[in-house]
Write an enzyme that holds these catalytic residues in place. Structure first.
Site, PDB file in Angstrom:
ATOM      1  N   TYR A   1      -8.457 -22.028   2.695  1.00  0.00           N
ATOM      2  CA  TYR A   1      -8.513 -22.380   4.112  1.00  0.00           C
ATOM      3  C   TYR A   1      -9.942 -22.776   4.501  1.00  0.00           C
ATOM      4  O   TYR A   1     -10.895 -22.007   4.286  1.00  0.00           O
ATOM      5  CB  TYR A   1      -8.083 -21.208   5.000  1.00  0.00           C
TER       6      TYR A   1
ATOM      7  N   THR B   1      -6.422  -1.094  10.460  1.00  0.00           N
ATOM      8  CA  THR B   1      -7.133  -2.150   9.732  1.00  0.00           C
ATOM      9  C   THR B   1      -8.468  -2.476  10.385  1.00  0.00           C
ATOM     10  O   THR B   1      -8.624  -2.329  11.605  1.00  0.00           O
ATOM     11  CB  THR B   1      -6.254  -3.415   9.711  1.00  0.00           C
ATOM     12  N   ASP B   2      -9.398  -2.962   9.579  1.00  0.00           N
ATOM     13  CA  ASP B   2     -10.688  -3.389  10.137  1.00  0.00           C
ATOM     14  C   ASP B   2     -10.536  -4.615  11.046  1.00  0.00           C
ATOM     15  O   ASP B   2     -11.440  -4.932  11.820  1.00  0.00           O
ATOM     16  CB  ASP B   2     -11.704  -3.673   9.018  1.00  0.00           C
ATOM     17  N   GLU B   3      -9.385  -5.315  10.935  1.00  0.00           N
ATOM     18  CA  GLU B   3      -9.223  -6.538  11.742  1.00  0.00           C
ATOM     19  C   GLU B   3      -9.194  -6.245  13.241  1.00  0.00           C
ATOM     20  O   GLU B   3      -9.370  -7.151  14.047  1.00  0.00           O
ATOM     21  CB  GLU B   3      -7.962  -7.293  11.315  1.00  0.00           C
TER      22      GLU B   3
ATOM     23  N   ILE C   1       0.844  -1.206   0.000  1.00  0.00           N
ATOM     24  CA  ILE C   1       0.000   0.000   0.000  1.00  0.00           C
ATOM     25  C   ILE C   1       0.875   1.250   0.000  1.00  0.00           C
ATOM     26  O   ILE C   1       0.585   2.236  -0.684  1.00  0.00           O
ATOM     27  CB  ILE C   1      -0.970   0.015   1.200  1.00  0.00           C
TER      28      ILE C   1
ATOM     29  N   ASN D   1     -14.104 -16.108   0.048  1.00  0.00           N
ATOM     30  CA  ASN D   1     -12.784 -16.443  -0.507  1.00  0.00           C
ATOM     31  C   ASN D   1     -12.909 -17.350  -1.723  1.00  0.00           C
ATOM     32  O   ASN D   1     -12.168 -17.202  -2.699  1.00  0.00           O
ATOM     33  CB  ASN D   1     -11.921 -17.103   0.565  1.00  0.00           C
TER      34      ASN D   1
ATOM     35  N   TYR E   1      -1.501 -10.539  14.837  1.00  0.00           N
ATOM     36  CA  TYR E   1      -1.403  -9.354  13.970  1.00  0.00           C
ATOM     37  C   TYR E   1      -2.417  -8.295  14.389  1.00  0.00           C
ATOM     38  O   TYR E   1      -2.059  -7.131  14.638  1.00  0.00           O
ATOM     39  CB  TYR E   1      -1.637  -9.747  12.498  1.00  0.00           C
TER      40      TYR E   1
ATOM     41  N   LYS F   1      -1.973  -4.467  15.961  1.00  0.00           N
ATOM     42  CA  LYS F   1      -2.497  -3.242  15.329  1.00  0.00           C
ATOM     43  C   LYS F   1      -3.446  -2.515  16.289  1.00  0.00           C
ATOM     44  O   LYS F   1      -3.431  -1.287  16.370  1.00  0.00           O
ATOM     45  CB  LYS F   1      -3.224  -3.582  14.021  1.00  0.00           C
TER      46      LYS F   1
HETATM   47  P1  NAD Z   1       3.334  -4.831   3.465  1.00  0.00           P
HETATM   48  O1  NAD Z   1       3.661  -5.997   4.311  1.00  0.00           O
HETATM   49  O2  NAD Z   1       3.185  -5.022   1.991  1.00  0.00           O
HETATM   50  O3  NAD Z   1       4.461  -3.702   3.646  1.00  0.00           O
HETATM   51  C1  NAD Z   1       4.980  -3.368   4.907  1.00  0.00           C
HETATM   52  C2  NAD Z   1       6.183  -2.458   4.675  1.00  0.00           C
HETATM   53  O4  NAD Z   1       6.668  -2.041   5.962  1.00  0.00           O
HETATM   54  C3  NAD Z   1       7.356  -3.128   3.947  1.00  0.00           C
HETATM   55  O5  NAD Z   1       7.882  -2.266   2.973  1.00  0.00           O
HETATM   56  C4  NAD Z   1       8.368  -3.385   5.076  1.00  0.00           C
HETATM   57  O6  NAD Z   1       9.696  -3.417   4.615  1.00  0.00           O
HETATM   58  C5  NAD Z   1       8.090  -2.196   5.967  1.00  0.00           C
HETATM   59  N1  NAD Z   1       8.508  -2.425   7.359  1.00  0.00           N
HETATM   60  C6  NAD Z   1       8.234  -3.504   8.142  1.00  0.00           C
HETATM   61  N2  NAD Z   1       8.822  -3.371   9.349  1.00  0.00           N
HETATM   62  C7  NAD Z   1       9.468  -2.170   9.327  1.00  0.00           C
HETATM   63  C8  NAD Z   1      10.243  -1.457  10.295  1.00  0.00           C
HETATM   64  N3  NAD Z   1      10.478  -1.962  11.514  1.00  0.00           N
HETATM   65  N4  NAD Z   1      10.760  -0.260   9.935  1.00  0.00           N
HETATM   66  C9  NAD Z   1      10.534   0.255   8.699  1.00  0.00           C
HETATM   67  N5  NAD Z   1       9.814  -0.377   7.754  1.00  0.00           N
HETATM   68  C10 NAD Z   1       9.293  -1.568   8.066  1.00  0.00           C
HETATM   69  O7  NAD Z   1       2.040  -4.175   4.093  1.00  0.00           O
HETATM   70  P2  NAD Z   1       0.770  -3.524   3.385  1.00  0.00           P
HETATM   71  O8  NAD Z   1      -0.180  -4.578   2.998  1.00  0.00           O
HETATM   72  O9  NAD Z   1       1.233  -2.533   2.373  1.00  0.00           O
HETATM   73  O10 NAD Z   1       0.123  -2.759   4.626  1.00  0.00           O
HETATM   74  C11 NAD Z   1       0.584  -1.455   4.981  1.00  0.00           C
HETATM   75  C12 NAD Z   1      -0.170  -0.987   6.212  1.00  0.00           C
HETATM   76  O11 NAD Z   1      -1.572  -0.967   5.948  1.00  0.00           O
HETATM   77  C13 NAD Z   1       0.012  -1.898   7.426  1.00  0.00           C
HETATM   78  O12 NAD Z   1       0.125  -1.081   8.564  1.00  0.00           O
HETATM   79  C14 NAD Z   1      -1.258  -2.727   7.471  1.00  0.00           C
HETATM   80  O13 NAD Z   1      -1.568  -3.090   8.790  1.00  0.00           O
HETATM   81  C15 NAD Z   1      -2.266  -1.741   6.908  1.00  0.00           C
HETATM   82  N6  NAD Z   1      -3.416  -2.327   6.212  1.00  0.00           N
HETATM   83  C16 NAD Z   1      -3.229  -3.256   5.225  1.00  0.00           C
HETATM   84  C17 NAD Z   1      -4.332  -3.744   4.536  1.00  0.00           C
HETATM   85  C18 NAD Z   1      -4.174  -4.759   3.418  1.00  0.00           C
HETATM   86  O14 NAD Z   1      -5.169  -5.255   2.907  1.00  0.00           O
HETATM   87  N7  NAD Z   1      -2.971  -5.071   2.973  1.00  0.00           N
HETATM   88  C19 NAD Z   1      -5.615  -3.305   4.856  1.00  0.00           C
HETATM   89  C20 NAD Z   1      -5.768  -2.368   5.900  1.00  0.00           C
HETATM   90  C21 NAD Z   1      -4.650  -1.879   6.552  1.00  0.00           C
HETATM   91  O1  DAU Z   2      -8.788  -6.681   6.501  1.00  0.00           O
HETATM   92  C1  DAU Z   2      -7.572  -6.018   6.333  1.00  0.00           C
HETATM   93  C2  DAU Z   2      -6.434  -6.999   6.410  1.00  0.00           C
HETATM   94  O2  DAU Z   2      -6.452  -7.748   5.203  1.00  0.00           O
HETATM   95  C3  DAU Z   2      -5.081  -6.321   6.602  1.00  0.00           C
HETATM   96  O3  DAU Z   2      -5.057  -5.670   7.834  1.00  0.00           O
HETATM   97  C4  DAU Z   2      -3.948  -7.353   6.533  1.00  0.00           C
HETATM   98  O4  DAU Z   2      -2.694  -6.701   6.605  1.00  0.00           O
HETATM   99  C5  DAU Z   2      -4.050  -8.098   5.223  1.00  0.00           C
HETATM  100  O5  DAU Z   2      -3.068  -9.112   5.181  1.00  0.00           O
HETATM  101  C6  DAU Z   2      -5.447  -8.702   5.050  1.00  0.00           C
HETATM  102  O6  DAU Z   2      -5.628  -9.786   6.001  1.00  0.00           O
HETATM  103  P1  DAU Z   2      -6.365 -11.160   5.595  1.00  0.00           P
HETATM  104  O7  DAU Z   2      -5.957 -12.210   6.528  1.00  0.00           O
HETATM  105  O8  DAU Z   2      -7.826 -10.935   5.382  1.00  0.00           O
HETATM  106  O9  DAU Z   2      -5.701 -11.370   4.132  1.00  0.00           O
HETATM  107  P2  DAU Z   2      -5.112 -12.687   3.417  1.00  0.00           P
HETATM  108  O10 DAU Z   2      -4.835 -12.301   1.995  1.00  0.00           O
HETATM  109  O11 DAU Z   2      -4.023 -13.316   4.192  1.00  0.00           O
HETATM  110  O12 DAU Z   2      -6.353 -13.680   3.423  1.00  0.00           O
HETATM  111  C7  DAU Z   2      -7.591 -13.321   2.847  1.00  0.00           C
HETATM  112  C8  DAU Z   2      -8.557 -14.459   3.133  1.00  0.00           C
HETATM  113  O13 DAU Z   2      -8.165 -15.599   2.332  1.00  0.00           O
HETATM  114  C9  DAU Z   2      -8.555 -14.941   4.557  1.00  0.00           C
HETATM  115  O14 DAU Z   2      -9.865 -15.318   4.926  1.00  0.00           O
HETATM  116  C10 DAU Z   2      -7.651 -16.177   4.534  1.00  0.00           C
HETATM  117  C11 DAU Z   2      -7.872 -16.738   3.156  1.00  0.00           C
HETATM  118  N1  DAU Z   2      -6.715 -17.427   2.540  1.00  0.00           N
HETATM  119  C12 DAU Z   2      -5.541 -16.764   2.486  1.00  0.00           C
HETATM  120  C13 DAU Z   2      -4.424 -17.335   1.925  1.00  0.00           C
HETATM  121  C14 DAU Z   2      -3.104 -16.609   1.870  1.00  0.00           C
HETATM  122  C15 DAU Z   2      -6.864 -18.691   1.998  1.00  0.00           C
HETATM  123  O15 DAU Z   2      -7.957 -19.278   2.007  1.00  0.00           O
HETATM  124  N2  DAU Z   2      -5.765 -19.256   1.420  1.00  0.00           N
HETATM  125  C16 DAU Z   2      -4.545 -18.657   1.376  1.00  0.00           C
HETATM  126  O16 DAU Z   2      -3.569 -19.266   0.857  1.00  0.00           O
END
Ligand code: NAD
Ligand code: DAU
Length: 352
Positions: free
Chosen positions: A217, A135-137, A13, A259, A160, A164
């Protein structure tokens, strides 16, 4: 908002946010602090690396000296805090790093922002702001009905989401105790370019292309609320500029899918665009995630009514754009899935 400290800007992101901001505003500077964990990828930022408005600092958000220097050297007025350990499955096997980065790292950043911006008791420089990307989690899991609002009690289940939620509470405490100017965003599942293939969509796409089993899963009927990453980036930008201080804003676009629906959508796309031989025979139901949240669903009324935010990319358009991006960038996928990724995959899925 001129000198913006983005943490974790080499992740999924964060990198999309940097692209979005540099495209939208000619007069900003972005200082990206990233320690480059497995999830941080400088390749995500090749397009901006020579932009004079962009600075990369290879540093840990937990490193107080480096963070203090970043605030001072670049006259930071805004923090957008993305940096985190973000993957739920990893938090189940190795929770400690989630506390270190997501809780202690956030606390360090809050202290550095406070030290850099404070001009008197409960007083801060004009126009400064800290945005916590959450995050909504943190709200836990929903039943079949209802949505998360900003007043839904925090009830995290995974290490996780616990980390958060803890970070969010520290942010709130700094607003309540020290009047630090903060906002918190809580978004649902993002999808789009540059997402590391440990997450559902890029993992399933890669496996489909390779004719590997598609690990679903449990029964696969868990529900996630999907949002195209650029819509999330616009929401964060709006909150950073216009959000009311001390407030939480939920971000989501009412795109709930099970999923298994997501997996089938990916198979259909690959069959249409790349390989007519793939099919649902690749799906394999595997052992469920421990403590697996059943359903997430966001009520985005507050950010819509207060800030006028609405998503602009429908799921149908966004998912096709996203899947095509991965098909068009096989070298990106290849680079991030060599080496450590294979060991991770084996550990996580080998005996599942
Ligand atoms: P990501 O795992 O793709 O990226 C995380 C980044 O943080 C990486 O570039 C990593 O190198 C950096 N990082 C980790 N530890 C660090 C540290 N100690 N110091 C400096 N940098 C560090 O994560 P993402 O999916 O892009 O999520 C970004 C943020 O958004 C997170 O805080 C996550 O909780 C939140 N978020 C993610 C989602 C989602 O669907 N991916 C949804 C809602 C909120
Ligand atoms: O809701 C926001 C969150 O979404 C963020 O805060 C997290 O950083 C981000 O990782 C994401 O969490 P989820 O656990 O929802 O995402 P993930 O892609 O890991 O999994 C999505 C759904 O799919 C979840 O119900 C688990 C399932 N899954 C995931 C993987 C990787 C499977 O069934 N098989 C898989 O191999």
């Amino acid at each position: 908002m001129k000198n913006i400290l983005v943490t974790g800007g080499a992740g999924f992101i964060g990198s999309n946010f940097i692209h979005y901001m540099l495209g939208a505003y000619p007069d900003i500077r972005i200082v990206n602090v990233d320690v480059l964990t497995y999830a941080g990828n400088p390749e995500n930022l090749i397009a901006v690396q020579d932009d004079p408005r962009y600075v990369f600092l290879h540093a840990d958000i937990g490193d107080t000296a480096k963070m203090k220097a970043a605030f001072a050297d670049y006259d930071i007025d805004t923090v957008i805090h993305f940096a985190a350990e973000s993957h739920v499955d990893r938090s189940i096997t190795d929770p400690d790093i989630f506390a270190r980065t997501n809780v202690m790292g956030t606390l360090n950043l809050l202290n550095c922002a406070k030290a850099a911006w404070q001009i008197g008791d409960d007083q801060y420089r004009e126009g400064v702001r800290y945005v916590q990307v959450s995050t909504d989690e943190v709200y836990g899991s929903l039943g079949a009905e209802g949505f998360f609002t900003e007043t839904t009690p925090l009830s995290p289940h995974s290490p996780y989401s616990a980390s958060k939620a803890s970070a969010d509470l520290f942010v709130k405490a700094y607003a309540d105790t020290y009047k630090l100017p903060v906002c918190i965003t809580r978004c649902s599942n993002n999808y789009g370019p540059y997402q590391f293939p440990e997450k559902l969509i890029p993992l399933i796409l890669r496996n489909t292309l390779m004719h590997k089993e598609l690990p679903v899963y449990g029964d696969g009927l868990q529900v996630r609320d999907w949002l195209y990453v650029e819509d999330h980036c616009r929401a964060i930008d709006l909150v950073a500029r216009q959000g009311r201080l001390g407030e939480v804003y939920n971000v989501g676009g009412h795109n709930e899918r099970t999923n298994i629906q997501i997996v089938k959508t990916i198979i259909d796309y690959v069959r249409e665009k790349a390989d007519p031989t793939v099919g649902e025979h690749l799906i394999r139901h595997v052992t469920d995630r421990k403590g697996h949240d059943r359903r997430y669903g966001i009520d985005p009324t507050k950010i819509h009514e207060e800030l006028g935010w609405l998503p602009t990319t429908t799921f149908e358009v966004g998912i096709r754009k996203t899947l095509q991006w991965y098909l068009d960038n096989p070298e990106w996928v290849e680079h991030v899935t060599s080496g450590a990724y294979l060991a991770y995959y084996d550990k996580m899925y080998g005996n599942r």
